[in-house]
Scaffold this active site. Structure first.
Site, PDB file in Angstrom:
ATOM      1  CG  HIS A  52      -1.957  -1.043   1.233  1.00 13.41           C
ATOM      2  ND1 HIS A  52      -2.760  -1.328   0.147  1.00 13.41           N
ATOM      3  CD2 HIS A  52      -2.315  -1.920   2.212  1.00 13.41           C
ATOM      4  CE1 HIS A  52      -3.570  -2.332   0.459  1.00 13.41           C
ATOM      5  NE2 HIS A  52      -3.315  -2.711   1.699  1.00 13.41           N
ATOM      6  CG  ASP A  72      -3.032  -8.153   0.838  1.00 11.38           C
ATOM      7  OD1 ASP A  72      -2.318  -8.506   1.786  1.00 11.38           O
ATOM      8  OD2 ASP A  72      -3.987  -7.348   0.958  1.00 11.38           O
ATOM      9  CG  HIS A 101      -6.921  -4.971   1.912  1.00  6.53           C
ATOM     10  ND1 HIS A 101      -6.300  -5.638   2.945  1.00  6.53           N
ATOM     11  CD2 HIS A 101      -8.201  -4.767   2.307  1.00  6.53           C
ATOM     12  CE1 HIS A 101      -7.164  -5.824   3.928  1.00  6.53           C
ATOM     13  NE2 HIS A 101      -8.328  -5.319   3.569  1.00  6.53           N
ATOM     14  CG  ASP A 145      -5.048  -9.850   3.571  1.00  6.91           C
ATOM     15  OD1 ASP A 145      -4.738 -10.483   2.544  1.00  6.91           O
ATOM     16  OD2 ASP A 145      -4.732  -8.651   3.733  1.00  6.91           O
TER      17      ASP A 145
END
Length: 388
Positions: free
Chosen positions: A154, A190, A192, A282
């Site tokens: 990120h 991931d 996200h 995740d």
């Protein structure tokens, strides 16, 4: 860490070189209400921030003592230098993190806490990814895994975000390009959106970034990107950032369909000479920070697909970089399964202790078909390959 040093085995795709340093455990993220750091005063029991050292301790231990251990060798790393960081991040941004460390730490952005020890851990995480990439580029190994925290995908060139300070994968990608790689494919699973990595190469046609993620949208000033199908890159990079936002609840079959129908054709057409596989557990069925339903079987299948793509395009070379995964025990199991897949082992080494979860892949199939149609209409380099 002298106990980790081993003689390099022959460079093959049936062995994984793991890069790790205990100093990354020193990043302390605090406790509170989930990841907020808030103590409201009326709860007797607060929880650890989800990005805590326990999750990585279990990843470390399952690789050292689990059935996959004979397929691994261990290597230490060194902290990244500021000069190395400037290949992806701006000087002003790096200076702001150093200043925060000198002043005793602070919350850099929502749920992202830099405390005493965090900056050194971040430098080690970045250096670990760079060391692992160098090991591949120097011909010592085909597959390397950078087990790192804090995570990085990120982190944008000028902005921390989502528990991430430095973009470990992005730094490794840029190092590969600077070392002579012509085309690098980044596959991020991931839960996200890998917005920081995408932002770093948004205007480049040398890097194909593909992110399979929960359809979560933007979450504020630190994460303005939405991760939707229209964020395709700009200028020369138009069409080389492919987002695959998947419906909540997409499970093993849905992810497999997305890999087969979107990721594989795009990578085949792009024909990379280096593969970077960005992994986060995740997206599992039991993670507190995601809403997807992957089990060990799903991660194993994705790993096998990555193995096949690397064999066909990058001479078997894969850098794997750790990101999220916040269920303290199940994330370790899912990592084990992912690496089994990357090794293309004929049979599972480890059974799933909790992995039954009912799934309906019909929503995921519809979403993937819509994404394929969109790519066919607007992405120049994919127009000939989407209907494979």
């Amino acid at each position: 860490m002298s106990d980790q040093q081993q003689q390099p085995p022959p460079a093959t795709s049936s062995h994984i070189n793991v890069f790790w340093d205990d100093g990354m455990l020193d990043h302390y993220t605090g406790e509170g209400v989930f990841d907020s750091g808030i103590n409201p005063g009326f709860l007797d029991v607060l929880e650890k921030h989800p990005e805590n050292s326990d999750r990585v301790r279990n990843m470390l231990s399952i690789l050292k003592r689990g059935p996959i251990s004979p397929f691994l060798s261990w290597h230490s790393s060194r902290p990244a230098t500021v000069t190395q960081l400037l290949s992806f991040h701006t000087q002003e941004y790096i200076d702001s993190l150093i200043e925060a460390e000198k002043n005793g730490g602070k919350m850099i952005c929502g749920a992202t806490f830099l405390n005493i020890g965090s900056w050194n851990a971040a430098l080690l995480a970045a250096g670990t990814a760079l060391s692992a990439m160098k090991y591949i580029l120097d011909g010592h190994g085909k597959i390397c895994y950078a087990l790192v925290r804090p995570p990085g995908h990120h982190a944008q060139p000028t902005q921390a975000d989502g528990y991430c300070f430095l973009n470990n994968a992005g730094l490794a990608v840029q190092y590969a390009l600077d070392s002579g790689s012509k085309r690098v494919a980044v596959i991020d699973i991931d839960v996200h959106y890998g917005n920081g990595t995408a932002e770093g190469f948004y205007r480049s046609d040398k890097v194909l970034t593909v992110s399979l993620h929960m359809n979560h949208g933007s979450w504020g000033p630190s994460h303005p990107q939405t991760g939707d199908i229209n964020e395709l890159g700009e200028g020369a990079g138009f069409g080389y950032n492919l987002n695959v936002p998947l419906p909540n609840g997409t499970g093993d079959n849905g992810y497999k369909y997305a890999m087969t129908e979107v990721v594989v054709p795009a990578v085949r057409k792009f024909d990379p000479d280096m593969m970077v596989f960005v992994v986060g557990q995740d997206s599992s069925a039991f993670d507190p920070n995601g809403r997807q339903c992957l089990t060990m079987e799903g991660y194993r299948d994705i790993g096998k697909t990555i193995h096949g793509l690397a064999d066909n395009h990058s001479n078997g070379r894969i850098l794997i970089v750790q990101e999220g995964g916040y269920h303290v025990t199940y994330s370790a199991y899912c990592l084990h399964a992912t690496l089994e897949g990357v090794l293309n082992l004929p049979n599972p080494l480890l059974s799933d202790p909790i992995g039954y979860y009912p799934e309906d892949d019909s929503f995921a199939v519809k979403a993937v078909e819509s994404i394929k149609h969109h790519h066919k209409q607007v992405v120049p380099f994919l127009r000939e390959v989407v209907d494979h």
